[in-house]
Design an enzyme around this catalytic site. Structure first.
Site, PDB file in Angstrom:
ATOM      1  N   ASN A 453       0.401  -1.347  -0.209  1.00 48.09           N
ATOM      2  CA  ASN A 453      -0.293  -0.088   0.319  1.00 48.09           C
ATOM      3  C   ASN A 453       0.670   0.706  -0.157  1.00 48.09           C
ATOM      4  O   ASN A 453       1.461   1.703   0.686  1.00 48.09           O
ATOM      5  CB  ASN A 453      -0.471   0.286   1.243  1.00 48.09           C
ATOM      6  N   HIS A 540      -9.822   1.705   4.949  1.00 47.66           N
ATOM      7  CA  HIS A 540      -8.579   1.514   5.514  1.00 47.66           C
ATOM      8  C   HIS A 540      -8.359   2.208   6.135  1.00 47.66           C
ATOM      9  O   HIS A 540      -9.304   2.974   6.522  1.00 47.66           O
ATOM     10  CB  HIS A 540      -6.857   2.440   4.627  1.00 47.66           C
TER      11      HIS A 540
HETATM   12  C1  PEP Z   1      -0.769   0.331   5.783  1.00 47.58           C
HETATM   13  O1  PEP Z   1      -1.144   1.494   6.150  1.00 47.58           O
HETATM   14  O2  PEP Z   1      -1.775  -0.824   5.610  1.00 47.58           O
HETATM   15  C2  PEP Z   1       0.050  -0.425   6.814  1.00 47.58           C
HETATM   16  C3  PEP Z   1       0.208  -1.548   7.192  1.00 47.58           C
HETATM   17  O3  PEP Z   1       1.135   0.219   7.124  1.00 47.58           O
HETATM   18  P1  PEP Z   1       2.576   0.231   7.674  1.00 47.58           P
HETATM   19  O4  PEP Z   1       3.260  -1.369   7.209  1.00 47.58           O
HETATM   20  O5  PEP Z   1       3.385   1.360   7.326  1.00 47.58           O
HETATM   21  O6  PEP Z   1       2.925   0.031   9.135  1.00 47.58           O
END
Ligand code: PEP
Length: 696
Positions: A453, A540
């Site tokens: 993502n 999200h």
């Molecule tokens: C996300 O935002 O989907 C995520 C998992 O971010 P991070 O891996 O940076 O914690």
């Protein structure tokens, strides 16, 4: 505390609705009379045909009862709580009007079972309305007694049960009789004034007019006939004691020397130490005459044994004559108030057997007692019908409980056991899988995915460069899992040109909740699809928090994404506060219920779930593998509850939240974790590849 409050309110509402619906269903004619009283009070008397009012009565009791049961079992929680709130919003102002104007003395909300004054009813409704508001505020906080997959049993059984109760009570008599003329009641005692009790005092004022002047008079100073009557008003001066039976009388009319003469037989009938049959028909014109032969046989039997037999009605001479002509009735017909007769027995006609003022038996015209030929010579003392029946009120209640509560209680226990055993079974299966198989051949049924993502990072050129690098790397070293990159909208079309989508899927990070039109700045699911992308991330936590995306909005987005053939990666997860309050399970459950549990099984199978604890996203704090596994297993169990084991076993559930190459192997080794949704670590090809390789 909040959950406790909501569930207390829900239980009170459920029980009140069940009681109110049940006592009405047990006496559909009584409820019909009450609705007619209301219509009369609103000057709408006679507007609806009797059958329509009766259907309304059956419908109202079934609705109240079923809403109560649905609330008790937490079935369709959002819809049920809204309907309960709607009912209370309607009833509260009506009962305020009743309390203020008093057109009906008893609102009838619990039939004849519990009689409240109009003000008591109003305050009761205010309390219920407040409780309905509390439950509607957070309907999903209501805990369930049966799983979704078994709810249909409760729904169908409750509807059938309550309709059967109504229809049976209509065909026969109310199964529970709360009126003062119930079997076993002594009418003489019901009419008696306790010693020292005073009757209510009334004063009537008459308004009369003479020579254009109006004056008020009472009975004491009523003037001569030179005054013209204008109006009269009756005021109750003191409450006094009103006995439960205050309007029972039997008046016989006979042709005498001076015309029709009337005799009051009430005392004679009630004092008769032998048996008296009373054929009760408020209106003979409307009485069912199909069983007149049985009625006449009972009359002949009573003549043979010297028992009295009267027909009580309020019908006119013509009505009485018509009945005589039609049925050949030879028994005496006496006059009684129609409302009293409707209260005595809910059947037209119905038969009542009295002995010494006590009600020994009551029968509807559909269930009249039949005296067989060999019994005809026996007195009533020697026949079953001449004695009070054995079925006591507690016995009847027990029977009803056995018919309704017991099956549902057994269902609830079986359902809970089934859920528990399937949870154990799943747990055991997972444990076995870990010990007996290698990482790569475990969870073979569901797809393993590592999805990136990118969030709002990378300009077009940098994004293309990153995607190209990843494309080349994974072409050279094929991944052991599905790989997806979700990029800002502007990258999609360019990256789709060169990405080998057999190896790396392409997805967007969002799409609009509208199909098309004047929504400046939005990008629709159809547009995303048209770029060549196959996936979209929805729900999200950053979008929920910063862009206020509610479960309802997300529900629309999911539907539109699926309509346009996009695979949805649906994110759920709790905040730190919620985790510290131990509410993570509730939160994820509500998020699923709010946006994706409305889908058919076929559509749900296309969803990938990403569990992302908000406190772990981009913070460097990862959930421990055990913490993540625990909640992943829980998520799978609620999917099983909703869609069944097979769907749950096939659903891919990703973990997201500071997942890196260093912790991915431990996380992915857990039986219910099927890969990751990666934020920060997806922005460098090498970091992302490190995580993908955790599946190797
Ligand atoms: C996300 O935002 O989907 C995520 C998992 O971010 P991070 O891996 O940076 O914690």
């Amino acid at each position: 505390m909040k959950k406790l409050l909501i569930n207390c309110c829900r239980l009170v509402l459920a029980l009140v609705f069940i009681l109110s619906g049940f006592v009405k269903a047990v006496d559909p004619l009584g409820t019909q009379y009450k609705i007619e009283d209301y219509l009369e009070a609103m000057h709408l008397g006679g507007v609806l045909p009797e059958m329509v009012v009766l259907a309304l009565s059956v419908g109202q009791s079934a609705l109240e009862f079923c809403l109560g049961i649905f609330m008790l079992f937490a079935i369709r929680r959002r819809l049920t709580s809204k309907l309960v709130l709607l009912v209370m919003l309607l009833m509260t102002p009506i009962t305020l009007w009743l309390a203020m104007t008093n057109p009906i003395s008893d609102c009838g909300c619990f039939g004849d079972a519990v009689v409240l004054t109009n003000w008591q009813t109003f305050w009761k409704n205010v309390a219920l309305l407040l409780m309905a508001v509390v439950v509607t505020w957070r309907p999903l906080e209501q805990f369930r007694f049966v799983s979704r997959s078994n709810q249909w049993i409760v729904i169908n059984y409750s509807v059938l049960f309550i309709l059967a109760v109504s229809l049976w009570s209509l065909y026969d008599l109310p199964q529970l009789d709360f009126r003062p003329y119930h079997v076993g009641a002594n009418i003489k005692e019901g009419m008696a004034m306790p010693e020292g009790a005073e009757q209510p005092q009334f004063e009537t004022t008459f308004i009369l007019e003479k020579d254009g002047v109006q004056r008020e008079f009472t009975l004491d100073d009523y003037p001569d006939s030179t005054w013209t009557f204008v109006d009269a008003r009756t005021v109750q001066l003191s409450e006094g004691y009103v006995p439960p039976i205050h309007d029972f009388s039997i008046v016989q009319q006979e042709e005498g020397e001076d015309g029709i003469e009337q005799y009051d037989l009430t005392d004679e009938v009630l004092a008769d130490t032998s048996y008296t049959f009373l054929l009760v028909s408020p209106y003979l014109e409307k009485a069912d005459d199909s069983r007149f032969d049985l009625i006449n046989e009972l009359y002949e039997y009573s003549l043979d044994h010297g028992y009295s037999f009267y027909c009580l009605t309020s019908s006119s001479d013509e009505g009485q004559q018509e009945w005589r002509n039609m049925t050949g009735a030879e028994y005496p017909i006496c006059l009684t108030d129609p409302i009293t007769l409707k209260t005595v027995i809910r059947s037209n006609p119905g038969m009542v057997l009295l002995k010494d003022g006590r009600v020994i038996g009551k029968w509807s015209h559909n269930n009249l007692p039949v005296i067989e030929q060999e019994e005809a010579t026996l007195p009533l003392e020697q026949l079953e019908i001449g004695h009070l029946p054995n079925d006591s009120v507690p016995g009847k209640i027990l029977r009803l409980l056995l018919w309704f509560v017991l099956p549902l209680a057994l269902l609830t226990i079986a359902d809970r056991l089934w859920m528990w055993t399937s949870w154990l079974h799943r747990k055991k299966k997972n444990e076995n899988t870990i010990t007996l198989t290698t990482l790569n051949n475990k969870k073979t049924m569901r797809k393993k995915i590592v999805a990136g993502n990118w969030k709002m990072n990378m300009n077009l050129q940098d994004g293309i460069a990153l995607a190209k690098e990843l494309n080349e790397t994974l072409k050279a070293d094929k991944p052991n899992c599905g790989v997806v990159i979700c990029t800002p909208f502007i990258h999609l079309a360019s990256i789709a040109q060169f990405l080998d989508q057999d190896i790396i899927g392409l997805g967007a990070e969002n799409c609009a909740d509208k199909e098309k039109g004047a929504y400046t700045g939005e990008v629709s699911a159809e547009m995303v699809k048209s770029t060549g992308a196959q996936y979209v991330i929805l729900g999200h936590s950053e979008r929920r928090e910063y862009y206020k995306e509610t479960p309802e909005i997300l529900k629309e987005k999911v539907l539109l994404a699926q309509k346009n053939d996009l695979k949805v990666i649906f994110c759920i997860g709790e905040s730190l506060e919620e985790r510290e309050a131990g509410k993570q399970n509730e939160v994820v459950k509500a998020e699923l219920e709010g946006s994706v549990f409305n889908l058919s099984e076929e559509d749900f199978r296309k969803i990938v779930i990403a569990y992302e604890p908000i406190w772990a996203i981009g913070t460097g704090k990862t959930a421990t593998a055990e913490q993540a596994e625990e909640i992943h297993a829980y998520i799978r169990s609620i999917i099983a509850e909703k869609y069944g084991e097979a769907v749950a076993d096939d659903t891919t559930i990703l973990y997201g939240g500071s997942c890196k190459a260093s912790n991915a192997p431990e996380l992915f080794a857990k039986p219910d974790i099927d890969g990751g949704l990666i934020g920060g670590a997806s922005l460098k090809a090498a970091d992302f590849k490190g995580i993908i390789d955790a599946w190797k």
